[in-house]
Each structure stands twice: as C-alpha cells, then as structure tokens.
Design an enzyme around this catalytic site. Structure first.
Site, mmCIF file in Angstrom:
data_model
loop_
_atom_site.group_PDB
_atom_site.id
_atom_site.type_symbol
_atom_site.label_atom_id
_atom_site.label_comp_id
_atom_site.label_asym_id
_atom_site.label_seq_id
_atom_site.Cartn_x
_atom_site.Cartn_y
_atom_site.Cartn_z
ATOM 1 N N ASP A 475 5.195 -0.505 -3.058
ATOM 2 C CA ASP A 475 5.405 -1.826 -2.452
ATOM 3 C C ASP A 475 5.132 -1.814 -0.949
ATOM 4 O O ASP A 475 4.840 -2.850 -0.370
ATOM 5 C CB ASP A 475 6.778 -2.414 -2.788
ATOM 6 C CG ASP A 475 7.937 -1.562 -2.358
ATOM 7 O OD1 ASP A 475 7.741 -0.369 -2.060
ATOM 8 O OD2 ASP A 475 9.070 -2.087 -2.327
HETATM 9 C C1 LAN Z 1 13.838 3.986 0.689
HETATM 10 C C2 LAN Z 1 13.467 3.068 1.768
HETATM 11 C C3 LAN Z 1 12.448 2.047 1.422
HETATM 12 C C4 LAN Z 1 12.501 1.617 -0.019
HETATM 13 C C5 LAN Z 1 11.747 0.301 -0.315
HETATM 14 C C6 LAN Z 1 10.299 0.319 0.146
HETATM 15 C C7 LAN Z 1 12.435 -0.837 0.401
HETATM 16 C C8 LAN Z 1 11.821 0.026 -1.808
HETATM 17 O O1 LAN Z 1 11.260 -1.222 -2.121
HETATM 18 C C9 LAN Z 1 11.280 1.176 -2.607
HETATM 19 C C10 LAN Z 1 12.105 2.448 -2.346
HETATM 20 C C11 LAN Z 1 12.146 2.860 -0.855
HETATM 21 C C12 LAN Z 1 10.828 3.504 -0.506
HETATM 22 C C13 LAN Z 1 13.219 3.896 -0.568
HETATM 23 C C14 LAN Z 1 13.566 4.910 -1.588
HETATM 24 C C15 LAN Z 1 14.820 5.769 -1.322
HETATM 25 C C16 LAN Z 1 14.966 6.149 0.135
HETATM 26 C C17 LAN Z 1 13.759 6.961 0.517
HETATM 27 C C18 LAN Z 1 15.033 4.846 0.942
HETATM 28 C C19 LAN Z 1 16.211 3.961 0.601
HETATM 29 C C20 LAN Z 1 15.302 5.378 2.320
HETATM 30 C C21 LAN Z 1 16.279 6.559 2.089
HETATM 31 C C22 LAN Z 1 16.238 6.885 0.587
HETATM 32 C C23 LAN Z 1 16.356 8.404 0.346
HETATM 33 C C24 LAN Z 1 16.391 8.708 -1.128
HETATM 34 C C25 LAN Z 1 17.619 8.900 1.050
HETATM 35 C C26 LAN Z 1 17.947 10.324 0.838
HETATM 36 C C27 LAN Z 1 18.944 10.444 -0.220
HETATM 37 C C28 LAN Z 1 18.727 11.031 -1.396
HETATM 38 C C29 LAN Z 1 19.552 10.637 -2.554
HETATM 39 C C30 LAN Z 1 17.671 12.041 -1.594
#
Ligand code: LAN
Length: 747
Positions: A475
């Site tokens: 996305d």
């Molecule tokens: C994110 C941030 C962005 C987010 C969007 C683009 C908003 C979403 O539409 C798709 C998933 C995504 C890319 C996403 C996935 C999980 C992330 C990377 C995070 C929320 C930012 C931090 C998180 C990550 C998993 C945090 C570390 C924790 C763990 C459990 C490994």
C-alpha cells in the site's frame, strides 16, 4: 512565538534523503559526525533537561512533538502571504482561511529533502531492546542521550508504578520489567523512589518469570533469566525444505526477521557476563532466589495482565518436541543452521544499509553481529551507527521509533491531502519538495541477494520510510503512485517519474495481489491461515502470515483506478480484473453493521474511510455490480452516522483495535472525525448538516497558527500495540477540509 524551552534548543533534527538523526548541540549539519558517543553535556545542562522534559502523562500520554515542531517553526514561521481566494459567503471564507492556514503551518514542518518528520513512538518494548544491545556490546550512548532516555522512561510510568506495552496501555509485566531493567542499565539506583514502587508492582504481579516470551528472550540475553526457561526456537527449522508450509520463509516478514536473530541468540545461548548489576537485578525482579527457580516450568508462565493470545495445543505439542530435541540435537545440524542464519542476517543488513526492516530486529541483529564479529568489526560499527536512526526527541524525552520513520507514507498522504483541491496549488514549493522526496524514494534496483532471501521483487515500489530501508510495501507503493499522479496532474512540476517507472509501480502492485483478491503488507500471503496456530508471541495476534487487509486492498484498488484514468490502454484487462476482485475482497470484509475493521490505525473509522473511498471511486465504471457497491456504501454511511458524537465529531479509542468492537472516545478526535468526513464526502452522503457539523469540529480544534492538537494515539499493529502517527493530526484535517472545499465551497 511558540513555547520553546531552553533544553529543547540543544537538540536538532538533522535530515538527509529522509534519514533523521537527533543531534545534541550539533557542530555541523553533517550527520556522520553525530553517530558516535561524544560526551559533550555539562551538569547544568543535565539539570536543565530534568526541568524541560518534564511531562505529565496523566491528562494525555501522547506528547505533541513540540521539540521538533516548535523549534522548527520558531524562527521561520510566517503567515501565508500569497493571494487568498475570496468568497462573499463568510462560512465559505472560514473554510478557505482554515485550509490555507492548515497547509501553511504544515509546510513549515517540511524538511529540505522534502519529507515530513514526526514522532513515531508509542510501543514501550523497543527502547529496552536497543539498550540491551548497547549494554551487552559495551557500546554506550552519549550521556546526553542516556539522560533523555531516562526521562522518557520515567515520564511514561503509570500511576500504579508499572508500564504498559505502549504509552496508553495499562501496566503489564512485559512493559514494566523491560522499562525497569532499562532504567537500571542506564545507571539509575535501585533505591530510586520510582524504582522501588515499580519493583513492588513486579513482585505483586508474580515476578519477572511471568514475562511473555519476547521478554524472556531479552532477559535471557542479559543473564537475568535462564535459557532453559525459554521454549526452543528450533534454529534447524531454517533447513527445512522450502515446500513445507511451516518453513519460515512463508512467515510474515516482520515475524520472520525477528525470530531469525532470536534463533541465533538462542542457538548460541548468548548471555551477558554476571556482574554486580546483573546479580542485583536478579534479586530485584524475581520473587524467588534465581538459583532455585525451576526454569523449564517457566516456559509457558505468562502474567495474566499480558495475555492477549493463548498458545494453541498445536504450539504446545511443537514446543514439547523442539524442547526435547535440544537434549539430543546434532551439533553438525546446529552449526549448519546457525551459519545459515548468520548469512541471512548479513544479507538483511546489507539490503537495508544496516537499518533493518524494523526496530526489533535492528536491536537483536546488533547483538548477533556483535557476538559473531566483535565490537570492533566493521559490521558492528555500521549497525551501531544506525541505532540513531530510530531515536526521536519530543517533550517527553528520547524514545525509540517504531520504524526508521514514516517518511514516504506521510509525504504521500500530505501531498494527496493538499492537492485534493486547487488551494494546494498555492504551495508550489512544498509540492515540488514532496515530489523530489517521492521520486527519490521509489526503489530503482533489486539487491543481488533478494531472491535467495525470499524478498518480493521491488523495482518500481515504494517503502514506508526511506529508500535505504528499502523494504517495499504494497500500500505504500499505491500511496506513492497516487501521490505521483496527483502531482503530475497538478502541473506544478516537470515530471521526473517517467512512464516506465509508473508502469513498474503498477506491475509491483499487480504482483502483490493475493488469490483472495486482497492485498497484504510487504509480501504475498505465503502460507495457509492455520499457521497462526504456531504464533508463540502471547501479546500479538495474526503475526504468522501476511494477511490481506481492507486498507491495503483499498489503497491498491484506488491507485489502479487512477492508473486506468491516466493510462487507459495500459494492461487494461489485467487491471480491470485486479480491481473487481479487489472490490470483492473489500465487500467481503465489511461487517454487518456497515463498518470495516482497521488493522493499522484506530480503527473502524480508518478502514471504513478506505473501504468507502475505493467503492465510491469504482462505482459507475462497470467494475462491479453498482447496486451492490451502492448498498455497501449506504451501509457504511449508516454506521458512521450512528457513531457521530453530539458535537458533530467522531472519536475512537485504541480499545477498538484490541477488542474488535467500536470503542467510543470520551471526546471527538480530529483524526477520526476527518476519516469519517472523508468517507461521507466520498460517498456523497446527502445530509449536508452531518458533514457540516463534523467540519465545525475540525475548525474549532484548529489553533491560531493552523496546527491541530495531538490527541489520542492513532496507529496500531498486530491488534494489541499502539503507535504514534504525529503527522496525522495535520494531514487528515487538511484532507477533509480540502475535500469539503472542492465539493461544497469552490462552486
Ligand atoms: C507498519 C507501519 C506502516 C503500516 C501501513 C503501511 C500503514 C499498513 O497499511 C501496512 C503495514 C505497515 C507497513 C506496518 C507493519 C508493521 C510495522 C512495521 C508498522 C506498524 C510499523 C511498526 C510495525 C513493526 C512490526 C513493529 C515491530 C514489532 C514487531 C511485532 C516485530
């Protein structure tokens, strides 16, 4: 003009091509000069910090990014000096004024490289991981950083003396033990009043042996927990044949990239040497004498305040086998698997310029790399230099961000928000800068080892943060593409992203569609849903595979619809099919009450906006049965209408995310209000009054210079952990006002 405390002025955000580094009293703008331990803080300055970074979380645990914002706007902010369109109708003039003020203020927060930096904190289990990496590798942060981290940790202690999983959460064992240990590693005395109270919390809730498995892992690395009390991570699993559904290449990339270095630490049983601090900590956090704890019995003990998902019987069975395997394991196979893991860690480091996919594996990889190559190795030094990319300073102290930033994501949204109406064109310099950043961030090359390490093809894609991080997201590619198209349509810039690159982006989006018609996050869904039964995390749900999501699907569908308009002949039948199957997925996700559940922000208002936006845009173009689309949109509007608060706004709390039931906030929230309004306007909802009253909420919340207040936390991941999106408070009110202007004011 704005409140800027003296201690804040010592911190300056340096940025370069999206990279964000907070430097203490920087002597130059050269980022590289500020990536090591330089001790240049005086005792007076430390005392000043304690005053200037005092933060009372009781009224709102969300800091307002004041250090960055107030210092950035302090000297350079000016009211808009361009020509403001005039309307004879005072109500309309009010909208024009608010929108211009909102965009004007926000444009002052944009950096020279074209992006919008912002606080991306929230989770409280990240900084401890980094501090453990720094401690075990004997690579301390500069004193100024350490002082700021202490302040942050203390500032977020709850009234009951514990800490939560995230800044808004109730205290848990995971949150409390991790922050407690962090403060001790930072040199706080165990007799500090706040630590004495925290210890009481830990002891009253059963002691640190009840910490969930990720906490058990960190404690084991610190030698505060015995590896025997940890379920095997079975490193040999990496040697499985790839066709097996349980081979980790099929896991959600974040889960894969976290369990990978964890398995290395487990295989090597990495543990810090015993010393006075460690010996004392063992007594401080455990209820029993460390030596007499029955470790194998602790493997599945989890404090009830932490439990979110319960381990399945399948997982228990698997643990039984893998734990027993540890007794008979083949040394040869163990070596083979750890060698493989190390090779993979090196590849991830190189593919991401040592940033890594996220904050968790950045810290754990650092530990592995230190263990494998030592503190003086080039690899370790490159790792430690990237620690600073994750640190963020706000008025509540220094925190670790949940990613190396949300640069591309926020820039794409901000640009689209501004260009939704013609008023955005009054800011050509802002748009030109965004464009430069968006252009720069599109991924142009494939890394040589990408196929070997299971990466999805990425040429033409966009990442969430920066091109150096380089992990493509479905996305984010859609948002990057939509923003690019919006800028091209505005005619404000000379296009740099040529047709070939646009088409590459489209190909990436198409390549990301799952067989269920939806789009997931970074990769295709690579294994069946039953794999979730092996989720060992206890605190997160749906982490084992990359699932299709409403929001991700809607974003991809919207960008494909836009491509159809701009490049009509390009892959028409393929794109049409992708759109209609995507719409079908979205329709299937809708709940009986008309809403959609949002997995990446709070929550129903967020995903309902995405759902409605996609369906409304598709309606009338022969992609799907229009009556079905219309009925779905009507259902969504009815849902939103039902949730509108008395003052005309909308407000949800983070509980919506974890309980999967709409949880109404006491007060309207600007961000939720904007999402609901965007949805209603996209749907062309007929009752103007409903929309007007929502718009009034946004107008009333706006400050004199055009900002909006930082309200409750608005992001989430894995249902149970919240994350800050500081830019949302500006982006979405601006977007809603732009849409309102275009539809109802402009005429
Ligand atoms: C994110 C941030 C962005 C987010 C969007 C683009 C908003 C979403 O539409 C798709 C998933 C995504 C890319 C996403 C996935 C999980 C992330 C990377 C995070 C929320 C930012 C931090 C998180 C990550 C998993 C945090 C570390 C924790 C763990 C459990 C490994």
């Amino acid at each position: 003009m704005l409140n800027v405390k003296p201690g804040w002025k010592n911190w300056q955000l340096l940025t370069e091509k999206g990279r964000q580094i907070w430097a203490f009293k920087p002597s130059s703008n050269n980022i590289n000069a500020h990536l090591q331990n330089v001790d240049n803080i005086t005792d007076e300055e430390i005392a000043q910090f304690a005053k200037d970074f005092q933060f009372d979380k009781s009224s709102n645990p969300n800091s307002g990014d004041k250090v960055f914002r107030n210092t950035a706007t302090d000297t350079k902010f000016q009211n808009f000096t361009g020509e403001i369109p005039q309307s004879a109708n005072p109500d309309k003039q009010k909208i024009i004024g608010a929108l211009i003020k909102g965009m004007n203020y926000y444009s002052y927060l944009q950096t020279e490289d074209g992006h919008w930096p912002g606080d991306y904190g929230g989770p409280l289990f990240l900084l401890p991981g980094l501090l453990i990496a720094s401690y075990i590798s004997d690579s301390p942060f500069p004193k100024a950083h350490q002082e700021m981290m202490k302040l942050y940790l203390f500032n977020h202690q709850n009234k009951d003396a514990g800490w939560g999983m995230h800044i808004e959460g109730e205290s848990t064992m995971f949150g409390t033990v991790m922050q407690y240990v962090s403060l001790r590693l930072l040199g706080v005395d165990k007799n500090h009043e706040q630590l004495i109270k925290a210890r009481t919390w830990i002891k009253n809730n059963g002691g640190a042996t009840g910490i969930p498995s990720w906490g058990k892992f960190y404690l084991a690395v610190l030698n505060l927990y015995d590896w025997q009390g940890f379920n095997s991570l079975f490193p040999e699993m990496w040697l499985f044949p790839k066709w097996l559904p349980v081979h980790p290449w099929r896991y959600w990339c974040h889960t894969r990239m976290v369990y990978l270095p964890m398995a290395y630490c487990y295989a090597q049983r990495i543990k810090a040497p015993e010393n006075e601090l460690i010996l004392s900590l063992r007594e401080e956090i455990h209820n029993e004498n460390f030596a007499s704890i029955n470790w194998p019995k602790q493997r599945d003990t989890v404090c009830e305040k932490d439990c979110y998902t319960t381990p399945s019987p399948v997982l228990k069975w698997m643990n039984f086998f893998t734990n027993n395997y540890e007794k008979f394991k083949s040394a040869w196979l163990r070596k083979k698997s750890t060698d493989y893991i190390l090779k993979y860690l090196n590849a991830e480091d190189e593919q991401t310029s040592y940033i890594n996919i996220g904050p968790v594996n950045q810290a754990i990889n650092s530990i592995c790399i230190w263990h494998a190559y030592g503190k003086d190795s080039v690899q370790f030094k490159k790792h430690a230099a990237r620690w600073y990319d994750y640190l963020w300073v706000a008025e509540d102290g220094m925190k670790m961000n949940g990613y190396n930033g949300s640069q591309l994501w926020d820039t794409a949204f901000a640009t689209r928000a501004m260009l939704e109406s013609d008023l955005g064109k009054l800011f050509p310099a802002t748009i030109a800068k965004s464009y430069r950043f968006i252009e720069l961030s599109q991924i142009k090359d494939e890394h040589p080892t990408h196929a070997e390490f299971f990466r999805h093809p990425m040429i033409g894609s966009w990442p969430f943060s920066t091109p150096e991080n380089g992990w493509p997201v479905a996305d984010c590619t859609a948002e990057g593409l939509s923003a690019t198209l919006a800028i091209h349509h505005s005619g404000l810039v000379k296009p740099m992203v040529d047709e070939q690159r646009i088409k590459q982006a489209v190909d990436v989006i198409l390549s990301y569609q799952n067989t269920d018609g939806g789009w997931a996050t970074y990769e295709l869904t690579r294994a069946p849903k039953w794999l979730e039964k092996l989720n060992p995390s206890e605190v997160f749900a749906d982490i084992m595979i990359d699932y299709s999501w409403t929001e991700c699907t809607a974003a991809c569908v919207i960008s494909l619809l836009e491509i159809q308009e701009t490049y009509p002949g390009f892959k028409t039948s393929e794109i049409r099919k992708a759109i209609s199957t995507g719409l079908n997925f979205i329709l299937n996700q809708q709940r009986a009450d008309g809403s959609w559940y949002g997995g990446w922000a709070v929550c129903f208002t967020y995903a309902t906006w995405f759902g409605v936006e996609a369906l409304s845009k598709a309606k009338g173009n022969g992609y799907y049965d229009d009556a079905t689309l219309a009925a779905s949109i009507t259902g969504a509007c009815a849902f939103l209408l039902d949730k509108q608060k008395a003052d005309g706004g909308w407000g949800e709390t983070f509980k919506s995310c974890s309980t999967l039931v709409y949880s109404e906030a006491a007060a309207s929230q600007g961000v939720n209000t904007a999402w609901a309004l965007l949805a209603l306007m996209a749907a062309e909802f007929s009752e103007r009054k409903v929309i007007e009253s929502g718009i009034n909420v946004l107008l009333n919340k706006q400050s004199a210079i055009g900002d909006w207040p930082q309200e409750s936390i608005s992001g989430v991941f894995n249902y149970n952990c919240m994350i800050t999106y500081a830019n949302y408070r500006n982006i979405f009110p601006v977007w809603a006002l732009s849409r309102y202007y275009r539809r109802y004011v402009q005429g």
